[in-house]
Structure formats: C-alpha cells, structure tokens
Design an enzyme around this catalytic site. Structure first.
Site, short mmCIF file in Angstrom:
data_model
loop_
_atom_site.label_atom_id
_atom_site.label_comp_id
_atom_site.label_asym_id
_atom_site.label_seq_id
_atom_site.Cartn_x
_atom_site.Cartn_y
_atom_site.Cartn_z
N HIS B 30 0.81 -1.22 0.00
CA HIS B 30 0.00 0.00 0.00
C HIS B 30 0.84 1.27 0.00
O HIS B 30 0.43 2.29 -0.52
CB HIS B 30 -0.96 -0.01 1.20
CG HIS B 30 -0.27 0.11 2.52
ND1 HIS B 30 -0.12 1.31 3.15
CD2 HIS B 30 0.34 -0.81 3.31
CE1 HIS B 30 0.53 1.12 4.29
NE2 HIS B 30 0.81 -0.16 4.41
N ASP B 33 1.45 2.70 -3.37
CA ASP B 33 0.31 3.37 -4.01
C ASP B 33 -0.06 4.65 -3.26
O ASP B 33 -0.76 5.49 -3.79
CB ASP B 33 -0.91 2.43 -4.01
CG ASP B 33 -0.62 1.17 -4.81
OD1 ASP B 33 0.09 1.27 -5.83
OD2 ASP B 33 -1.08 0.09 -4.40
N HIS B 34 0.39 4.76 -2.05
CA HIS B 34 -0.02 5.88 -1.20
C HIS B 34 1.22 6.52 -0.60
O HIS B 34 1.57 6.23 0.55
CB HIS B 34 -0.96 5.38 -0.09
CG HIS B 34 -1.65 6.47 0.67
ND1 HIS B 34 -1.06 7.21 1.65
CD2 HIS B 34 -2.91 6.94 0.58
CE1 HIS B 34 -1.91 8.08 2.16
NE2 HIS B 34 -3.05 7.94 1.52
N PHE B 35 1.96 7.33 -1.38
CA PHE B 35 1.70 7.70 -2.77
C PHE B 35 2.95 7.35 -3.56
O PHE B 35 4.03 7.26 -2.94
CB PHE B 35 1.41 9.20 -2.86
CG PHE B 35 0.20 9.64 -2.08
CD1 PHE B 35 -1.06 9.54 -2.64
CD2 PHE B 35 0.32 10.13 -0.79
CE1 PHE B 35 -2.17 9.95 -1.93
CE2 PHE B 35 -0.79 10.53 -0.08
CZ PHE B 35 -2.05 10.43 -0.65
N VAL B 40 3.63 7.26 2.42
CA VAL B 40 3.16 7.59 3.76
C VAL B 40 2.01 6.66 4.15
O VAL B 40 1.21 6.24 3.32
CB VAL B 40 2.68 9.06 3.88
CG1 VAL B 40 3.83 10.01 3.64
CG2 VAL B 40 1.53 9.36 2.95
#
Lengths: 129, 196
Positions: B30, B33-35, B40
C-alpha cells in the site's frame, strides 16, 4: 438538583459531540433520528456520553429499549397494536406517545426519541440518585 | 496480505491500557500506491491499527466472549504523517466498558510526538444474530490477530524465566532491546512493561 434548562444545555452539548450537529439544531422537540441524523450505533455513543457527563448509570435497554417490534402481538400490518402501544408507554415513559397513538406506523417509533425525552430521562435519573 | 496492522504489544494491562507498535516498511504494497514516490501510511490504516489495539484490549477484558466490532469514530485528528522506515507507537486507554460495547481513547506517536488522537467506539455484536449470519466462529478475533497478543505473552514469560535465572528455559528471543526501546513511547521513559 439541576433545572430542566441546565440539563438541556448539557444534553445539547452531548448531542453536538456525539452527532456532529450544530447547537442550534438541538432543540427540545428535535427527533434524534429524523432531525439530528442519529443512526442506531449513535445511541450507544449517546449512552456512554450521558453516563460520563452526568455521572449516572444507564442500564442496558432502559433509555433506548431493544426489540420493540419483536413480539408479533405488538405489530399487525406494519402498525402497532393496542398492546404494542401499551408496551411503548411502559418502556418509554418519557416519550410523547400521543404522536404514535395518532399514527401507529412502525416506522414512526423512531420519532419518539427526542431531545426532550433524553432531558426528562436524565432528570429522573438525577432525582433518584 | 494479512489484515494485521500492529506488529507487537509492548504493554498490556487487562481492562485498562495497551501499547503496541507498527513498523512501516516498503515491503508493504500500500505504501507504493499511497503515494508513488512519497510513501506515507494512510490515516485510515493508522485508525485500523489503533482499532486493532483497542479491539483486543476490549475483547480481552471480556475474555474474548464477545465479537467486538469498530462501530464509530466520533473524533480523529492527525498532526503529521508517518513514512516508510518509521515506527508508530499506538497507546490505547479503555475509558468505558459495558455489555453493549466500549469506548477507548487512542493515540499514535511517532518518535515521541503525537501523530494522531482519536476516540473509538466499539460495539459487541449480538451473539445470537451474529451466529445466524456469520456462524459461531469468532471472525473478529482470528488466531492471526490474537497471535500478536500471544507472542507478547510468550515473550514476557521468557523474560521472566531469564530474570529468575532459569537457564534451562526455552531460548529467549532477542526481544528485550526492542521492548525496552518501546518503553520510551511518547518521549517519556516508562516503567518496565507488563504483558499480562
């Protein structure tokens, strides 16, 4: 013993915190679900906050009774029977039952939970504690 | 991927307080993808970690007899972000517990600074209805999630055994240093942890 107005102000603050509504919206006759947007899970939060803010103990189901429509004798064709209305009267002694006597539709039961009902309930708890 | 958003309990006082850590690593999908380029921890997953810490605290208080579910987050404030490589410390205090549910005050710290502050309401699922829908298995407290608490208990027992000079006890995992490090959560030195 605090006055009705003093309890109302504290209940108002409680509902502002629990429901994220504006103080002006929390009038005495506002309904918790219809006017203030409370959902069932908010009732649990409200119970916690009232206990904390007023230092009272609220037994399970005393303020917000459970299974009000569970008994088939209380409901017929989506409306409360006389027995059902009597049951509401005994389990919600501080609610204005006259509304539901005019229109006994089951979906009107939620309208019985008003800010005034909470204030009266707290008042009775404080007077007996 | 396992839905476990805490790595370890540092402290667990039954019915009162729990402190857990969450290490952030680039092995976690994750964060990519974030970001992209700025990994973060999503605030929602910090809330999930706090809720898992609090949920176990609430569940344990009732002997895990209830199915404890996150019902409501009346308040959540975030004061910063946590990046890959950081370690978050979650501190949760049980403020109210009754038959229908519980409330906890939950805080996340990063390097001793307050990163998030939230209030979380848990509900106990009605067992008869939950059993009809989900079956008797406690889907909230899976063995995977409870394994985090079991591990902390096992480590505490091992530390006690070492302290008592029982050299014949099971080999002690190298957890002493990290547990002591966690004792400095919130920037304040702590008393030795108790994992009951």
């Amino acid at each position: 013993m605090p006055t009705y107005e003093q309890i109302f102000e504290k209940v108002q603050a409680t509902l502002v915190d629990a429901l994220g509504v504006d103080e002006e919206e929390v009038t005495s006759n506002a309904t918790l679900q219809g006017d203030l947007g409370a959902e069932s899970i908010d009732f649990l939060d409200i119970v916690f906050r009232l206990e904390r803010n007023f230092g009272i103990k609220i037994p399970r189901g005393e303020l917000f009774p459970e299974n009000l429509t569970a008994d088939p004798e209380w409901i017929a064709d989506g409306k409360l029977t006389t027995k059902g209305v009597d049951e509401l009267k005994s389990r919600l002694p501080f609610a204005d039952i006259s509304k539901i006597e005019e229109d006994p539709s089951v979906d009107k039961i939620g309208d019985l939970y008003t800010v005034d009902m909470l204030v009266q309930y707290v008042q009775s708890k404080l007077s007996t504690s | 991927m396992r839905w476990i958003w805490i790595d370890k309990f540092l402290e667990f006082r039954s019915g009162e307080f729990a402190r857990a850590i969450k290490n952030l690593t680039l092995a976690e999908e994750h964060l990519h993808d974030h970001f992209p380029g700025y990994p973060v921890m999503p605030a929602s997953l910090i809330i999930e970690g706090l809720a898992q810490t609090g949920g176990i605290l609430v569940g344990e208080a009732g002997g895990f007899a209830e199915k404890v579910v996150l019902a409501k987050i009346p308040r959540a404030e975030f004061f910063g972000v946590a990046c890959a490589g950081d370690q978050l410390v979650y501190e949760v205090t049980l403020t109210d517990l009754r038959s229908e549910g519980a409330v906890v005050e939950a805080k996340a710290f990063l390097a001793g600074e307050l990163l998030a502050d939230a209030e979380i309401v848990f509900a106990h699922l009605d067992n008869s209805r939950a059993n009809q829908i989900f079956g008797p298995k406690n889907f909230v407290f899976t063995q995977q999630l409870l394994g985090v608490l079991d591990l902390a208990k096992a480590q505490a027992r091992a530390r006690e055994a070492v302290a008592q000079g029982q050299s014949q006890a099971q080999p002690v995992p190298a957890i002493g240093a990290s547990a002591e490090g966690g004792g400095e959560a919130n920037g304040q030195p702590r008393e030795p942890q108790t994992v009951a």
